[in-house]
Design a protein around this motif. Structure first.
Motif, PDB file in Angstrom:
ATOM      1  N   SER A 275      -3.688  15.607  -9.210  1.00 43.66           N
ATOM      2  CA  SER A 275      -2.972  14.339  -9.069  1.00 43.66           C
ATOM      3  C   SER A 275      -3.129  13.521 -10.348  1.00 43.66           C
ATOM      4  O   SER A 275      -4.128  13.641 -11.050  1.00 43.66           O
ATOM      5  CB  SER A 275      -3.509  13.547  -7.880  1.00 43.66           C
ATOM      6  OG  SER A 275      -3.132  14.169  -6.678  1.00 43.66           O
ATOM      7  N   ARG A 276      -2.118  12.698 -10.620  1.00 41.86           N
ATOM      8  CA  ARG A 276      -2.137  11.864 -11.821  1.00 41.86           C
ATOM      9  C   ARG A 276      -1.693  10.452 -11.464  1.00 41.86           C
ATOM     10  O   ARG A 276      -0.858  10.260 -10.586  1.00 41.86           O
ATOM     11  CB  ARG A 276      -1.198  12.422 -12.886  1.00 41.86           C
ATOM     12  CG  ARG A 276      -1.618  13.764 -13.414  1.00 41.86           C
ATOM     13  CD  ARG A 276      -0.654  14.275 -14.448  1.00 41.86           C
ATOM     14  NE  ARG A 276       0.690  14.317 -13.863  1.00 41.86           N
ATOM     15  CZ  ARG A 276       1.812  14.377 -14.568  1.00 41.86           C
ATOM     16  NH1 ARG A 276       1.775  14.395 -15.866  1.00 41.86           N
ATOM     17  NH2 ARG A 276       2.986  14.424 -13.962  1.00 41.86           N
TER      18      ARG A 276
ATOM     19  N   ARG B 122      -1.244  17.296  -6.241  1.00 43.89           N
ATOM     20  CA  ARG B 122      -0.155  17.028  -7.181  1.00 43.89           C
ATOM     21  C   ARG B 122       0.594  15.729  -6.905  1.00 43.89           C
ATOM     22  O   ARG B 122       1.782  15.622  -7.180  1.00 43.89           O
ATOM     23  CB  ARG B 122       0.807  18.221  -7.249  1.00 43.89           C
ATOM     24  CG  ARG B 122       0.150  19.498  -7.750  1.00 43.89           C
ATOM     25  CD  ARG B 122       1.054  20.708  -7.681  1.00 43.89           C
ATOM     26  NE  ARG B 122       1.640  20.959  -6.362  1.00 43.89           N
ATOM     27  CZ  ARG B 122       0.982  21.503  -5.335  1.00 43.89           C
ATOM     28  NH1 ARG B 122      -0.278  21.852  -5.453  1.00 43.89           N
ATOM     29  NH2 ARG B 122       1.602  21.710  -4.191  1.00 43.89           N
ATOM     30  N   ASN B 123      -0.094  14.731  -6.376  1.00 43.04           N
ATOM     31  CA  ASN B 123       0.523  13.413  -6.209  1.00 43.04           C
ATOM     32  C   ASN B 123       0.647  12.739  -7.574  1.00 43.04           C
ATOM     33  O   ASN B 123      -0.146  12.989  -8.474  1.00 43.04           O
ATOM     34  CB  ASN B 123      -0.317  12.519  -5.303  1.00 43.04           C
ATOM     35  CG  ASN B 123      -0.271  12.920  -3.839  1.00 43.04           C
ATOM     36  OD1 ASN B 123      -1.089  12.464  -3.067  1.00 43.04           O
ATOM     37  ND2 ASN B 123       0.666  13.752  -3.436  1.00 43.04           N
ATOM     38  N   LEU B 124       1.620  11.872  -7.689  1.00 45.88           N
ATOM     39  CA  LEU B 124       1.871  11.152  -8.939  1.00 45.88           C
ATOM     40  C   LEU B 124       2.099   9.682  -8.595  1.00 45.88           C
ATOM     41  O   LEU B 124       2.865   9.369  -7.676  1.00 45.88           O
ATOM     42  CB  LEU B 124       3.116  11.731  -9.615  1.00 45.88           C
ATOM     43  CG  LEU B 124       3.566  11.098 -10.921  1.00 45.88           C
ATOM     44  CD1 LEU B 124       2.503  11.299 -11.996  1.00 45.88           C
ATOM     45  CD2 LEU B 124       4.884  11.719 -11.362  1.00 45.88           C
ATOM     46  N   SER B 125       1.434   8.786  -9.317  1.00 46.25           N
ATOM     47  CA  SER B 125       1.632   7.366  -9.036  1.00 46.25           C
ATOM     48  C   SER B 125       1.512   6.546 -10.309  1.00 46.25           C
ATOM     49  O   SER B 125       0.949   6.983 -11.310  1.00 46.25           O
ATOM     50  CB  SER B 125       0.608   6.865  -8.007  1.00 46.25           C
ATOM     51  OG  SER B 125      -0.683   6.840  -8.565  1.00 46.25           O
ATOM     52  N   SER B 126       2.043   5.323 -10.222  1.00 45.52           N
ATOM     53  CA  SER B 126       1.899   4.378 -11.326  1.00 45.52           C
ATOM     54  C   SER B 126       1.927   2.957 -10.776  1.00 45.52           C
ATOM     55  O   SER B 126       2.597   2.675  -9.786  1.00 45.52           O
ATOM     56  CB  SER B 126       2.993   4.578 -12.375  1.00 45.52           C
ATOM     57  OG  SER B 126       4.258   4.384 -11.801  1.00 45.52           O
ATOM     58  N   ILE B 127       1.167   2.103 -11.446  1.00 41.05           N
ATOM     59  CA  ILE B 127       1.168   0.673 -11.149  1.00 41.05           C
ATOM     60  C   ILE B 127       1.385  -0.030 -12.482  1.00 41.05           C
ATOM     61  O   ILE B 127       0.625   0.178 -13.427  1.00 41.05           O
ATOM     62  CB  ILE B 127      -0.161   0.191 -10.542  1.00 41.05           C
ATOM     63  CG1 ILE B 127      -0.426   0.874  -9.206  1.00 41.05           C
ATOM     64  CG2 ILE B 127      -0.149  -1.332 -10.383  1.00 41.05           C
ATOM     65  CD1 ILE B 127      -1.807   0.543  -8.611  1.00 41.05           C
ATOM     66  N   PHE B 128       2.437  -0.846 -12.553  1.00 39.56           N
ATOM     67  CA  PHE B 128       2.699  -1.671 -13.723  1.00 39.56           C
ATOM     68  C   PHE B 128       2.699  -3.112 -13.246  1.00 39.56           C
ATOM     69  O   PHE B 128       3.560  -3.506 -12.458  1.00 39.56           O
ATOM     70  CB  PHE B 128       4.053  -1.318 -14.361  1.00 39.56           C
ATOM     71  CG  PHE B 128       4.086   0.077 -14.916  1.00 39.56           C
ATOM     72  CD1 PHE B 128       3.563   0.349 -16.166  1.00 39.56           C
ATOM     73  CD2 PHE B 128       4.627   1.111 -14.175  1.00 39.56           C
ATOM     74  CE1 PHE B 128       3.584   1.644 -16.675  1.00 39.56           C
ATOM     75  CE2 PHE B 128       4.659   2.407 -14.675  1.00 39.56           C
ATOM     76  CZ  PHE B 128       4.125   2.668 -15.934  1.00 39.56           C
TER      77      PHE B 128
ATOM     78  N   ALA C 287       3.850  14.064  -3.594  1.00 35.56           N
ATOM     79  CA  ALA C 287       4.368  12.729  -3.249  1.00 35.56           C
ATOM     80  C   ALA C 287       4.274  11.827  -4.475  1.00 35.56           C
ATOM     81  O   ALA C 287       3.426  12.020  -5.350  1.00 35.56           O
ATOM     82  CB  ALA C 287       3.570  12.141  -2.092  1.00 35.56           C
ATOM     83  N   HIS C 288       5.163  10.828  -4.515  1.00 33.85           N
ATOM     84  CA  HIS C 288       5.234   9.942  -5.671  1.00 33.85           C
ATOM     85  C   HIS C 288       5.233   8.493  -5.207  1.00 33.85           C
ATOM     86  O   HIS C 288       5.962   8.143  -4.276  1.00 33.85           O
ATOM     87  CB  HIS C 288       6.516  10.245  -6.465  1.00 33.85           C
ATOM     88  CG  HIS C 288       6.749   9.313  -7.606  1.00 33.85           C
ATOM     89  ND1 HIS C 288       7.734   8.366  -7.589  1.00 33.85           N
ATOM     90  CD2 HIS C 288       6.114   9.183  -8.787  1.00 33.85           C
ATOM     91  CE1 HIS C 288       7.705   7.688  -8.726  1.00 33.85           C
ATOM     92  NE2 HIS C 288       6.730   8.168  -9.459  1.00 33.85           N
TER      93      HIS C 288
ATOM     94  N   VAL D 248       0.852  -1.188   0.000  1.00 34.67           N
ATOM     95  CA  VAL D 248       0.000   0.000   0.000  1.00 34.67           C
ATOM     96  C   VAL D 248       0.887   1.238   0.000  1.00 34.67           C
ATOM     97  O   VAL D 248       1.829   1.326   0.784  1.00 34.67           O
ATOM     98  CB  VAL D 248      -0.918   0.020   1.249  1.00 34.67           C
ATOM     99  CG1 VAL D 248      -1.737   1.303   1.281  1.00 34.67           C
ATOM    100  CG2 VAL D 248      -1.813  -1.202   1.280  1.00 34.67           C
ATOM    101  N   ASP D 249       0.580   2.177  -0.884  1.00 32.95           N
ATOM    102  CA  ASP D 249       1.223   3.490  -0.875  1.00 32.95           C
ATOM    103  C   ASP D 249       0.178   4.505  -0.440  1.00 32.95           C
ATOM    104  O   ASP D 249      -0.869   4.626  -1.081  1.00 32.95           O
ATOM    105  CB  ASP D 249       1.722   3.885  -2.272  1.00 32.95           C
ATOM    106  CG  ASP D 249       2.992   3.162  -2.673  1.00 32.95           C
ATOM    107  OD1 ASP D 249       3.411   2.246  -1.944  1.00 32.95           O
ATOM    108  OD2 ASP D 249       3.555   3.517  -3.721  1.00 32.95           O
TER     109      ASP D 249
END
Length: 170
Positions: A86-87, A54-60, A26-27, A18-19
């Motif tokens: 946020s993106r 302005r949070n930034l996240s990615s799940i691959f 935050a990233h 969990v993030d």
């Protein structure tokens, strides 16, 4: 926060990283690959919560079940009301190497009162046909499978060296 997760063959795997992105800008990134063989079940849950601007996240997430293996991805991306601008990007790919294997994907996106923009896509016919090409060129099934897994596992380029070496198919 960065999670790097590579499941290589336990009989049963269940993971839930969990993030929680609490501060502005935050990233969080989750990079996950699962190889599921005969009698193996790779269950992976992922959760990223954007709670500030302005949070930034990615799940691959990459799943490669073969010889009757099963891989499951369940993900939750949540963007709270105050997480403006946020993106996030969520990409879940599966490569089934035989008719007995199974891969299930259950992505959930929860956005509270912000204006979301999203895009989804399906694998192209060309990518599905690519599995037939090596066999038609004279490679046996094991060689063709190894070549497809290696080519499809571009995610291993992003792994730290000690994980990338172990993630190469045998």
């Amino acid at each position: 926060m960065e999670w790097v997760d590579c499941n290589l063959g336990s009989k049963l795997t269940m993971k839930v990283p969990v993030d929680l992105l609490l501060g502005p800008e935050a990233h969080g990134e989750i990079l996950s690959i699962a190889f599921a063989g005969d009698g193996h079940y790779q269950g992976r849950r992922r959760k990223i919560i954007h709670a500030a601007p302005r949070n930034l996240s990615s799940i691959f997430s990459k799943s490669i079940p073969r010889t009757g293996g099963r891989a499951t991805y369940r993900g939750l991306l949540e963007i709270a009301d105050g997480a403006t601008e946020s993106r996030s990007k969520v990409v879940c790919d599966a490569l089934l190497l035989d008719e007995d294997s199974r891969s299930d994907t259950y992505p959930t996106i929860r956005i509270e009162r912000t204006t979301p923009t999203s895009a989804t896509r399906r694998p192209s016919q060309d990518r599905r046909r690519a599995a037939l090409l090596p066999a038609s060129r004279g490679l046996d099934e094991a060689e063709a499978s190894k070549m497809i897994v290696t080519a499809s596992s571009a995610v291993t380029k992003e792994l730290p060296m000690e994980y990338a070496v172990r993630a190469q198919p045998a």
